[in-house]
Design an enzyme around this catalytic site. Structure first.
Site, PDB file in Angstrom:
ATOM      1  N   ARG A  50       0.812  -1.161   0.029  1.00 22.73           N
ATOM      2  CA  ARG A  50      -0.109   0.015   0.055  1.00 22.73           C
ATOM      3  C   ARG A  50       0.942   1.333  -0.188  1.00 22.73           C
ATOM      4  O   ARG A  50       0.552   2.165   0.818  1.00 22.73           O
ATOM      5  CB  ARG A  50      -0.992   0.023   1.312  1.00 22.73           C
ATOM      6  CG  ARG A  50      -2.035  -1.190   1.362  1.00 22.73           C
ATOM      7  CD  ARG A  50      -2.920  -0.987   0.176  1.00 22.73           C
ATOM      8  NE  ARG A  50      -4.169  -1.848   0.298  1.00 22.73           N
ATOM      9  CZ  ARG A  50      -4.115  -3.082  -0.253  1.00 22.73           C
ATOM     10  NH1 ARG A  50      -2.979  -3.659  -0.837  1.00 22.73           N
ATOM     11  NH2 ARG A  50      -5.171  -3.943   0.160  1.00 22.73           N
ATOM     12  N   GLU A  65      -5.027   3.999   6.162  1.00 20.11           N
ATOM     13  CA  GLU A  65      -4.710   3.553   4.667  1.00 20.11           C
ATOM     14  C   GLU A  65      -5.522   4.833   3.944  1.00 20.11           C
ATOM     15  O   GLU A  65      -4.880   5.295   2.625  1.00 20.11           O
ATOM     16  CB  GLU A  65      -5.309   2.306   4.207  1.00 20.11           C
ATOM     17  CG  GLU A  65      -5.150   2.096   2.753  1.00 20.11           C
ATOM     18  CD  GLU A  65      -5.947   0.938   1.917  1.00 20.11           C
ATOM     19  OE1 GLU A  65      -5.623  -0.182   2.307  1.00 20.11           O
ATOM     20  OE2 GLU A  65      -6.884   1.191   1.104  1.00 20.11           O
ATOM     21  N   SER A 119     -10.561  -0.677   3.005  1.00 21.27           N
ATOM     22  CA  SER A 119      -9.878  -0.913   4.548  1.00 21.27           C
ATOM     23  C   SER A 119      -9.724   0.455   4.805  1.00 21.27           C
ATOM     24  O   SER A 119      -8.850   1.236   3.971  1.00 21.27           O
ATOM     25  CB  SER A 119      -8.686  -1.668   4.170  1.00 21.27           C
ATOM     26  OG  SER A 119      -8.969  -3.068   3.757  1.00 21.27           O
TER      27      SER A 119
HETATM   28  P1  FAD Z   1      -9.104   8.840  -5.367  1.00 19.47           P
HETATM   29  O1  FAD Z   1      -9.822   8.324  -3.909  1.00 19.47           O
HETATM   30  O2  FAD Z   1      -9.968   9.556  -6.037  1.00 19.47           O
HETATM   31  O3  FAD Z   1      -7.760   9.369  -5.103  1.00 19.47           O
HETATM   32  C1  FAD Z   1      -6.950   8.762  -3.616  1.00 19.47           C
HETATM   33  C2  FAD Z   1      -5.616   9.667  -3.634  1.00 19.47           C
HETATM   34  O4  FAD Z   1      -4.971   9.855  -4.727  1.00 19.47           O
HETATM   35  C3  FAD Z   1      -5.949  10.947  -3.498  1.00 19.47           C
HETATM   36  O5  FAD Z   1      -5.190  11.623  -2.499  1.00 19.47           O
HETATM   37  C4  FAD Z   1      -5.961  11.859  -4.824  1.00 19.47           C
HETATM   38  O6  FAD Z   1      -5.789  13.279  -4.739  1.00 19.47           O
HETATM   39  C5  FAD Z   1      -4.721  11.096  -5.447  1.00 19.47           C
HETATM   40  N1  FAD Z   1      -5.146  11.075  -6.879  1.00 19.47           N
HETATM   41  C6  FAD Z   1      -6.250  10.644  -7.432  1.00 19.47           C
HETATM   42  N2  FAD Z   1      -5.974  10.625  -9.107  1.00 19.47           N
HETATM   43  C7  FAD Z   1      -4.545  10.820  -8.977  1.00 19.47           C
HETATM   44  C8  FAD Z   1      -3.711  11.119 -10.271  1.00 19.47           C
HETATM   45  N3  FAD Z   1      -4.182  10.765 -11.527  1.00 19.47           N
HETATM   46  N4  FAD Z   1      -2.495  11.232  -9.967  1.00 19.47           N
HETATM   47  C9  FAD Z   1      -2.046  11.621  -8.547  1.00 19.47           C
HETATM   48  N5  FAD Z   1      -2.836  11.494  -7.282  1.00 19.47           N
HETATM   49  C10 FAD Z   1      -4.060  11.368  -7.710  1.00 19.47           C
HETATM   50  N6  FAD Z   1      -7.733  -0.960  -2.451  1.00 19.47           N
HETATM   51  C11 FAD Z   1      -6.720  -1.777  -2.596  1.00 19.47           C
HETATM   52  O7  FAD Z   1      -5.673  -1.888  -2.799  1.00 19.47           O
HETATM   53  N7  FAD Z   1      -7.275  -3.168  -2.378  1.00 19.47           N
HETATM   54  C12 FAD Z   1      -8.564  -3.316  -2.386  1.00 19.47           C
HETATM   55  O8  FAD Z   1      -9.012  -4.532  -2.429  1.00 19.47           O
HETATM   56  C13 FAD Z   1      -9.435  -2.353  -2.247  1.00 19.47           C
HETATM   57  N8  FAD Z   1     -10.852  -2.460  -2.093  1.00 19.47           N
HETATM   58  C14 FAD Z   1     -11.715  -1.556  -1.711  1.00 19.47           C
HETATM   59  C15 FAD Z   1     -13.104  -1.788  -1.646  1.00 19.47           C
HETATM   60  C16 FAD Z   1     -13.964  -0.839  -1.587  1.00 19.47           C
HETATM   61  C17 FAD Z   1     -15.447  -0.990  -1.542  1.00 19.47           C
HETATM   62  C18 FAD Z   1     -13.457   0.712  -1.598  1.00 19.47           C
HETATM   63  C19 FAD Z   1     -14.478   1.713  -1.376  1.00 19.47           C
HETATM   64  C20 FAD Z   1     -12.246   0.767  -1.599  1.00 19.47           C
HETATM   65  C21 FAD Z   1     -11.132  -0.124  -1.921  1.00 19.47           C
HETATM   66  N9  FAD Z   1      -9.705  -0.062  -2.110  1.00 19.47           N
HETATM   67  C22 FAD Z   1      -8.977  -1.144  -2.369  1.00 19.47           C
HETATM   68  C23 FAD Z   1      -9.420   1.478  -2.101  1.00 19.47           C
HETATM   69  C24 FAD Z   1      -9.368   2.067  -3.465  1.00 19.47           C
HETATM   70  O9  FAD Z   1     -10.367   1.539  -4.304  1.00 19.47           O
HETATM   71  C25 FAD Z   1      -8.056   2.235  -4.341  1.00 19.47           C
HETATM   72  O10 FAD Z   1      -7.162   2.917  -3.310  1.00 19.47           O
HETATM   73  C26 FAD Z   1      -8.236   2.924  -5.537  1.00 19.47           C
HETATM   74  O11 FAD Z   1      -6.870   2.842  -6.149  1.00 19.47           O
HETATM   75  C27 FAD Z   1      -8.324   4.458  -5.279  1.00 19.47           C
HETATM   76  O12 FAD Z   1      -8.585   5.110  -6.654  1.00 19.47           O
HETATM   77  P2  FAD Z   1      -9.652   6.174  -6.801  1.00 19.47           P
HETATM   78  O13 FAD Z   1      -9.314   6.576  -8.151  1.00 19.47           O
HETATM   79  O14 FAD Z   1     -10.906   6.123  -6.293  1.00 19.47           O
HETATM   80  O15 FAD Z   1      -8.500   7.288  -5.896  1.00 19.47           O
HETATM   81  N1  EPU Z   2     -10.369 -10.673  10.129  1.00 22.99           N
HETATM   82  C1  EPU Z   2     -11.114 -10.634  11.593  1.00 22.99           C
HETATM   83  N2  EPU Z   2     -12.174  -9.937  11.545  1.00 22.99           N
HETATM   84  C2  EPU Z   2     -12.646  -8.956  10.425  1.00 22.99           C
HETATM   85  C3  EPU Z   2     -12.126  -9.104   9.385  1.00 22.99           C
HETATM   86  C4  EPU Z   2     -10.749  -9.927   9.340  1.00 22.99           C
HETATM   87  O1  EPU Z   2     -10.646 -11.504  12.064  1.00 22.99           O
HETATM   88  O2  EPU Z   2     -13.971  -8.235  10.623  1.00 22.99           O
HETATM   89  C5  EPU Z   2      -9.092 -11.289   9.964  1.00 22.99           C
HETATM   90  C6  EPU Z   2      -9.383 -12.804   9.692  1.00 22.99           C
HETATM   91  O3  EPU Z   2      -8.423 -13.599  10.428  1.00 22.99           O
HETATM   92  C7  EPU Z   2      -9.153 -12.877   8.212  1.00 22.99           C
HETATM   93  C8  EPU Z   2      -7.970 -11.866   7.955  1.00 22.99           C
HETATM   94  O4  EPU Z   2      -8.292 -10.731   9.058  1.00 22.99           O
HETATM   95  O5  EPU Z   2      -8.740 -14.138   7.723  1.00 22.99           O
HETATM   96  C9  EPU Z   2      -7.866 -11.314   6.645  1.00 22.99           C
HETATM   97  O6  EPU Z   2      -9.172 -10.836   6.186  1.00 22.99           O
HETATM   98  P1  EPU Z   2      -9.272 -10.608   4.842  1.00 22.99           P
HETATM   99  O7  EPU Z   2      -9.173 -11.677   3.709  1.00 22.99           O
HETATM  100  O8  EPU Z   2     -10.898  -9.852   4.582  1.00 22.99           O
HETATM  101  O9  EPU Z   2      -8.652  -9.374   4.330  1.00 22.99           O
HETATM  102  P2  EPU Z   2      -7.917  -7.981   5.128  1.00 22.99           P
HETATM  103  O10 EPU Z   2      -6.555  -8.161   5.685  1.00 22.99           O
HETATM  104  O11 EPU Z   2      -9.072  -7.585   6.194  1.00 22.99           O
HETATM  105  C10 EPU Z   2      -6.806  -6.945   2.896  1.00 22.99           C
HETATM  106  C11 EPU Z   2      -7.042  -5.753   2.295  1.00 22.99           C
HETATM  107  C12 EPU Z   2      -7.992  -5.639   1.168  1.00 22.99           C
HETATM  108  C13 EPU Z   2      -8.039  -6.637   0.466  1.00 22.99           C
HETATM  109  C14 EPU Z   2      -8.179  -8.279   1.102  1.00 22.99           C
HETATM  110  C15 EPU Z   2      -8.083  -9.274   0.051  1.00 22.99           C
HETATM  111  C16 EPU Z   2      -5.568  -4.220   3.568  1.00 22.99           C
HETATM  112  C17 EPU Z   2      -5.409  -3.197   4.539  1.00 22.99           C
HETATM  113  N3  EPU Z   2      -6.764  -4.527   3.021  1.00 22.99           N
HETATM  114  O12 EPU Z   2      -7.981  -6.730   3.665  1.00 22.99           O
HETATM  115  O13 EPU Z   2      -7.857  -4.361   0.568  1.00 22.99           O
HETATM  116  O14 EPU Z   2      -9.055  -6.547  -0.678  1.00 22.99           O
HETATM  117  O15 EPU Z   2      -6.909  -8.021   1.953  1.00 22.99           O
HETATM  118  O16 EPU Z   2      -6.807  -9.305  -0.229  1.00 22.99           O
HETATM  119  O17 EPU Z   2      -4.487  -4.856   3.138  1.00 22.99           O
HETATM  120  C18 EPU Z   2      -8.266  -2.122   0.884  1.00 22.99           C
HETATM  121  O18 EPU Z   2      -6.988  -1.756   0.680  1.00 22.99           O
HETATM  122  O19 EPU Z   2      -9.172  -1.151   0.688  1.00 22.99           O
HETATM  123  C19 EPU Z   2      -8.772  -3.420   0.606  1.00 22.99           C
HETATM  124  C20 EPU Z   2     -10.187  -3.620   0.995  1.00 22.99           C
END
Ligand code: FAD
Ligand code: EPU
Length: 337
Positions: free
Chosen positions: A162, A333, A237
């Site tokens: 991240r 994050e 997250s």
């Molecule tokens: P924004 O929120 O629009 O911007 C994020 C930051 O980047 C801001 O500071 C903004 O100013 C800056 N920025 C935006 N565009 C640019 C650009 N072109 N150049 C420079 N800076 C810029 N993330 C994960 O890694 N893994 C996941 O599994 C994951 N699951 C998610 C699930 C949900 C339901 C949600 C809501 C979010 C999740 N995220 C996850 C977080 C998010 O989707 C990612 O970080 C994504 O890349 C953000 O993109 P965005 O365009 O929405 O960024």
């Molecule tokens: N867990 C709990 N309780 C909860 C949630 C999680 O105990 O309510 C524990 C469990 O042990 C579970 C473990 O956490 O097995 C991992 O949970 P999960 O697989 O849901 O993944 P996470 O670590 O919570 C990360 C990323 C997610 C990504 C998933 C799948 C980060 C900060 N988050 O979540 O990314 O989708 O793994 O790879 O690394 C995001 O960055 O926004 C995001 C959603």
């Protein structure tokens, strides 16, 4: 290209926080972006993609720029690999589906992550055993000061968990305009060992999965635990999973026998913050119109009408509690603005 005044940012952030931008513009081409960056009457600027990794805490008294620069092209290919360049304003999940449709492998495990392609390198998006860096070739970004385009190779980006140069010393200095990916055309390297992907495929009787099957499995898993921002405001997250010394982990596991961990290096392990938050009693807790999601404790949610500061205060309470109970610092994050 038109600059609007006093626009609500509620539709532009997945947390659904209702703050205003003093000035607001959508850009659809590199030339639009260059012109907007040259506007001296708007010194304060905020670039947004899908708004899915931000928490807005107050009105923004500058110019919000929404990146809508679209376009995907194949740059070169051979029998095994293809280099695909996508402009920054493409939606990430639509790009994943386009790749799967063309049988280009490598990002199927990153299905359904919200946001734009151009934002994906910033925090090196990751899920289900794959990170953006695994398929990243290079990106171009425009310097906010000089308005010149710079190319960043994979090593320039200094990707980590991240993390990248765009969250460190290049933070706020560049706007990413396009990203080039190296994807597979054959012999796809399938990642099915993470979490419940393998059992999800097995349940559906799939023994030799395609990249589309993996994408479907990831989508089903994600839908089963992550809230859809169209229904409940959230930014995924809220915190990063903390990395702690093995020594500290071993001491903790004497008191907390079920504490999970993932190997990181010889010295360190990663502990799921979701487990720490659940163990602290916050999972599913609501505080009026905001709280902690009931299925995923790492996700803070806005049920409607919450302020950014409510969510920030809750995040601080969670951080303080985890520090007190486990001696572990958890970092946000989400970008708090
Ligand atoms: P924004 O929120 O629009 O911007 C994020 C930051 O980047 C801001 O500071 C903004 O100013 C800056 N920025 C935006 N565009 C640019 C650009 N072109 N150049 C420079 N800076 C810029 N993330 C994960 O890694 N893994 C996941 O599994 C994951 N699951 C998610 C699930 C949900 C339901 C949600 C809501 C979010 C999740 N995220 C996850 C977080 C998010 O989707 C990612 O970080 C994504 O890349 C953000 O993109 P965005 O365009 O929405 O960024
Ligand atoms: N867990 C709990 N309780 C909860 C949630 C999680 O105990 O309510 C524990 C469990 O042990 C579970 C473990 O956490 O097995 C991992 O949970 P999960 O697989 O849901 O993944 P996470 O670590 O919570 C990360 C990323 C997610 C990504 C998933 C799948 C980060 C900060 N988050 O979540 O990314 O989708 O793994 O790879 O690394 C995001 O960055 O926004 C995001 C959603």
């Amino acid at each position: 290209m038109h600059i609007h005044q006093n626009i609500s940012l509620k539709p532009y952030n997945t947390f659904g926080i209702d703050v205003k931008a003093k000035h607001f513009v959508s850009v659809e081409s590199l030339n639009d972006l260059k012109s907007v960056l040259s506007l001296t009457e708007h010194p304060k600027k905020l670039i947004l993609g899908g708004g899915s990794n931000i928490l807005l805490t107050k009105d923004f008294d500058g110019l919000v720029i929404i990146n809508k620069i679209k376009g995907i092209e194949v740059i070169s290919e051979d029998e095994n690999f293809v280099f695909v360049k996508s402009n920054a304003g493409e939606n990430w999940h639509d790009f994943v589906l386009w790749c799967i449709h063309n049988n280009f492998g490598g990002i199927e495990n990153l299905s359904l992550i919200p946001g734009n392609v151009g934002t994906a390198p910033i925090q090196n998006i990751g899920a289900y055993g794959v990170e953006l860096k695994d398929v990243f070739e290079s990106c171009e970004a425009i310097s906010i000061d000089s308005k010149k385009l710079h190319k960043f190779t994979k090593s320039d980006c200094q990707f980590g968990y991240r993390n990248s140069i765009f969250k460190q010393h290049a933070k706020g200095k560049f706007i990413i305009t396009n990203v080039t990916f190296k994807l597979t055309k054959s012999n796809h390297k399938l990642n099915i060992n993470y979490g419940t992907i393998a059992s999800e495929l097995e349940n559906r009787g799939i023994n030799e999965p395609s990249i589309a099957d993996i994408s479907d499995a990831v989508i089903r898993i994600r839908n089963s635990k992550l809230p859809d921002p169209k229904e409940i405001g959230n930014s995924g997250s809220f915190f990063k999973n903390p990395v702690i010394p093995k020594k500290q982990f071993n001491a903790l596991s004497k008191n907390f026998k079920d504490i999970p961990s993932y190997p990181v290096s010889e010295e360190n392990v990663k502990v799921p913050a979701g487990w720490l938050i659940e163990k602290s009693g916050f999972k599913g807790k609501t505080f009026g119109n905001y709280g902690v999601h009931k299925k995923q404790a790492l996700v803070l949610v806005n049920y409607g009408g919450a302020c950014g500061s409510d969510i920030v205060n809750l995040s601080k309470l969670i951080q303080k509690t985890i520090k007190r109970l486990f001696g572990i610092t958890i970092e946000a994050e989400v970008n708090i603005i």
